[in-house]
Design an enzyme around this catalytic site. Structure first.
Site, PDB file in Angstrom:
ATOM      1  N   ARG A 360      -8.691  11.074 -28.373  1.00 40.13           N
ATOM      2  CA  ARG A 360      -8.338  10.521 -29.684  1.00 40.13           C
ATOM      3  C   ARG A 360      -6.896  10.849 -30.048  1.00 40.13           C
ATOM      4  NH1 ARG A 360     -12.405   8.484 -32.956  1.00 40.13           N
ATOM      5  NH2 ARG A 360     -14.499   8.835 -32.152  1.00 40.13           N
ATOM      6  N   GLU A 389     -16.460  14.323 -26.752  1.00 35.98           N
ATOM      7  CA  GLU A 389     -17.516  13.855 -27.653  1.00 35.98           C
ATOM      8  C   GLU A 389     -18.741  13.465 -26.846  1.00 35.98           C
ATOM      9  OE1 GLU A 389     -16.287  10.963 -30.525  1.00 35.98           O
ATOM     10  OE2 GLU A 389     -14.310  11.886 -30.788  1.00 35.98           O
ATOM     11  N   GLU A 400     -15.561   1.229 -31.772  1.00 38.27           N
ATOM     12  CA  GLU A 400     -14.717   2.258 -32.386  1.00 38.27           C
ATOM     13  C   GLU A 400     -13.353   2.313 -31.699  1.00 38.27           C
ATOM     14  OE1 GLU A 400     -14.261   6.153 -34.629  1.00 38.27           O
ATOM     15  OE2 GLU A 400     -15.238   4.238 -34.941  1.00 38.27           O
ATOM     16  N   ASP A 457     -10.021  -6.748 -36.149  1.00 35.75           N
ATOM     17  CA  ASP A 457      -9.337  -6.954 -37.433  1.00 35.75           C
ATOM     18  C   ASP A 457      -7.840  -7.081 -37.170  1.00 35.75           C
ATOM     19  OD1 ASP A 457      -8.666  -7.174 -40.053  1.00 35.75           O
ATOM     20  OD2 ASP A 457      -8.989  -5.072 -40.557  1.00 35.75           O
TER      21      ASP A 457
END
Length: 713
Positions: A360, A389, A400, A457
């Site tokens: 990340r 994770e 995600e 998006d």
């Protein structure tokens, strides 16, 4: 919409669907009206000459008919009050008895030729009044019209059609009687004759159709779509001839519909929306068979709806693209397996997927490295792992990854894209750099999203998707320019409205442009705080902008901004997208449809989501569920988007609408002190049985507002 430029004459070939009425001569091949995927040279319908150099047959002299609109309306009123329809009957039976009589009645001036594309010469008001009255006349009047049309269609044709013939076809197409299935045999023959006209004749019909009112244009399109639907799925099969005897019905109707689609696209804004040409009935046929036929036979005499993509709905196109993607995924995975076995190596499941492992904290660089290193695997099913994770990717981690990556890349501080507040969209930064690989990454991301049915998006202007399909198939010659398309001031308005407005004022300025504006064919851009100049044409800095050359200046400036100044950035983006999404299925799409496939719809209809939601452990009448929908329907748009993102991994609505989300609310047997939990892989929300609306709202807002990262229960 384009018309194919024919490379060889077709006049000496016989149509495979020649009319089975005797004495019809010179019926040519049905000319292709749609985009020909096998032919790269195309010309716009606007560039066809107004008059093609062919022998123009002399127009026969027309009978003299003096009845006016008022005369006709008076006759109808008298007939209604007296019950004597003889005068009306005589008018209809005479008018529709032949193409000559149709012209005599409805031509604005029988002594003028009206042989240009600009004016059909049809008295549209008279035509509308006559057709509006027709369906309210006695049956014998209506039958006399159909009988006359049959006579007209049965005439022996010698040589090319006259403009009067084309006028008659244009008028007959508007007959409302053809909405009735009992007239379909006559309608089909009319459509076949129109479909079989020469390309030059089609050119006239296309331009004349632009003048039809929106209401009647839509009726014509709907009538043709209904004809195709009822021939495919007849309510009463006995009403029509057997399908084997009229295989030409649907191709003829579709070709005529293509004329109206061409006409619609010539006007800005169009007469009706491009979605009004969709035929949802086609969603229920074997689309992949249509697609494979089209791939195998192109635009040969074997008909396929894929030759006319404007008629295929976006939902159906999505099915074709998804299945085509799945077949490519299976093929690539199978090849990997075969290669492994042939080398006597032990296969493992991971080789069947595109496995992306990222941190990340280094999201963009890790993603760039992974996609560059695994370029050969881009067409495999995507699986994402976040280092450190425990989440397992059943679809949720992928969503995600897309969301976070897009958010980071499009951040203004990153410098790849410029956000224009006036238009609320991003555009490519024109800053020059040594490496455009990150633009390729964004293109690959968009391709992966379409390929894996993920909505993003992203706020690009429509022009971006037009460029992305220029050309829709990557050219074999790497020297060929890509991502270059014809751009206009309208395209610039969608990105930089203030600048476009200024250029528009320059075009309409009534004073002396050279003296008052003092501009040259040189423009300036700021790059990293330095002002740089660019000539729009050779020696542009020495050429003043004048009243005479200002149109050229504006066009070159728009082309510079949207094509030339960002060519390397967009080319990398183009190749990235097509490295994943290369498929003939892209040829079926309009730029607007690519945008919908990539971005989904931003319009949230939570009531539609409520209607399609499934429940597990709850009933829709349970108090908790009623509390839930009361709260959600009262949320602001921002909170509704957060809920959608929390539960599905994306705040966009897929192509098929909310129902396509397959959203499920499950009962969680945990304490009501717990927050809601989501399984984004399955679009599932696990909701504890909260005791009151206030508690549910509080816990739900906390949950959806803190929803980044994955763990295992």
């Amino acid at each position: 919409t384009t018309i194919n430029q024919k490379k060889e004459g077709i006049g000496n070939r016989n149509s495979p669907t020649q009319l089975v009425i005797p004495n019809i001569k010179n019926v040519r091949d049905l000319p292709p009206i749609c985009l020909d995927v096998r032919q790269k040279q195309r010309i716009s319908i606007d560039t066809l000459p107004q008059e093609q150099k062919a022998p123009v047959p002399p127009e026969p002299s027309l009978p003299i008919r003096t009845k006016t609109v008022k005369d006709f309306q008076d006759d109808v009123e008298k007939a209604k009050s007296s019950g004597d329809w003889k005068a009306v009957h005589d008018f209809y039976s005479t008018t529709f008895d032949s193409f000559l009589e149709i012209n005599a009645a409805f031509k604005k001036d029988t002594s003028s030729p009206f042989n240009t594309i600009e004016d059909s010469g049809i008295n549209a008001k008279f035509v509308n009044v006559v057709y509006d009255a027709l369906l309210n006349t006695p049956q014998d009047v209506q039958k006399s019209v159909l009988k006359g049309i049959i006579n007209g269609l049965l005439q022996e044709w010698k040589g090319p059609r006259t403009k009067d013939d084309l006028r008659a076809y244009c008028i007959l197409l508007q007959n409302p009687q053809f909405s009735n299935t009992s007239t379909y045999v006559i309608y089909a023959h009319l459509l076949r004759q129109i479909a079989a006209l020469t390309e030059a004749d089609h050119h006239f019909l296309v331009h004349w159709s632009k003048k039809i009112s929106q209401k009647r244009f839509k009726q014509l399109v709907d009538r043709l779509l209904q004809f195709i639907s009822l021939r495919l799925f007849p309510a009463k099969p006995e009403e029509f001839p057997p399908m084997v005897k009229c295989t030409w019905w649907i191709p003829s109707a579709t070709k005529v519909l293509a004329l109206f689609n061409a006409s619609n696209s010539l006007i800005s804004p169009p007469i009706i929306s491009y979605t009004d040409f969709y035929n949802s009935t086609l969603d229920h046929i074997d689309l992949m068979e249509e697609y494979h036929n089209w791939q195998c036979y192109g635009n040969s005499h074997r008909f396929s709806f894929c030759q006319y993509p404007f008629i295929i709905s976006i939902a159906a196109k999505k099915v074709i693209i998804q299945r085509d993607s799945e077949q490519q995924m299976i093929s690539i995975a199978r090849q990997s397996l075969v290669d492994k076995v042939s080398r006597r190596q032990k296969p493992d499941m991971n080789m069947l997927f595109l496995n992306v492992k990222v941190r990340r904290t280094h999201l963009v660089s890790d993603s760039l490295d992974e996609l560059a290193r695994k370029r050969a695997d881009l067409k495999k099913k995507l699986k994402v792992t976040f280092v450190g994770e425990a989440g397992l990717d059943m679809g949720g981690l992928t969503k995600e990854w897309f969301l976070l990556l897009i958010r980071q890349i499009f951040h203004p501080d990153y410098g790849m894209f410029t956000y224009h507040k006036d238009s609320h969209c991003h555009w490519f930064s024109s800053f020059k750099c040594d490496n455009y690989s990150e633009f390729r990454l964004v293109g690959a991301l968009m391709g992966l999203a379409v390929y894996n049915s993920i909505t993003l998006d992203i706020r690009f202007p429509p022009c971006c998707y037009k460029k992305l399909l220029s050309p829709p198939i990557v050219p074999c010659d790497h020297n060929t320019l890509v991502g270059i398309c014809d751009v206009t001031l309208d395209d610039l308005f969608q990105i930089m409205p203030e600048l476009a407005h200024g250029l528009s004022e320059l075009l309409s300025y009534e004073g002396n442009v050279e003296e008052d504006f003092y501009s040259t064919f040189q423009v300036f851009q700021e790059e990293f705080g330095v002002i740089k100049s660019y000539n729009l044409k050779p020696n542009g800095d020495k050429i003043p902008v004048t009243n005479q050359n200002r149109k050229e200046y504006v066009q070159l400036y728009v082309d510079f901004l949207l094509n030339k100044s960002i060519y390397k950035q967009f080319a990398a983006f183009y190749y990235g997208f097509h490295s994943v999404c290369a498929s003939y299925a892209l040829l079926l799409l309009r730029p607007e449809e690519v945008e919908i496939l990539v971005c989904g719809s931003p319009e949230l209809d939570m009531s539609a989501l409520q209607r399609s939601t499934q429940y597990e452990g709850y009933q829709k009448t349970d108090l908790t569920i009623r509390y839930f929908w009361d709260v959600v329907l009262g949320f602001s748009l921002d909170l509704q988007k957060k809920l959608l993102h929390f539960a599905t991994g994306s705040d966009r609505v897929p192509v098929g609408g909310m129902a396509d989300l397959n959203f499920k609310i499950s009962k969680s047997d945990t304490s009501t002190n717990w927050l809601p939990v989501a399984h984004t892989c399955f679009n599932q929300l696990c909701l504890p049985p909260y005791k009151n609306k206030k508690e549910l709202k509080q816990k739900l807002i906390i949950g959806i507002s803190n929803a980044e990262g994955f763990g295992l229960e």
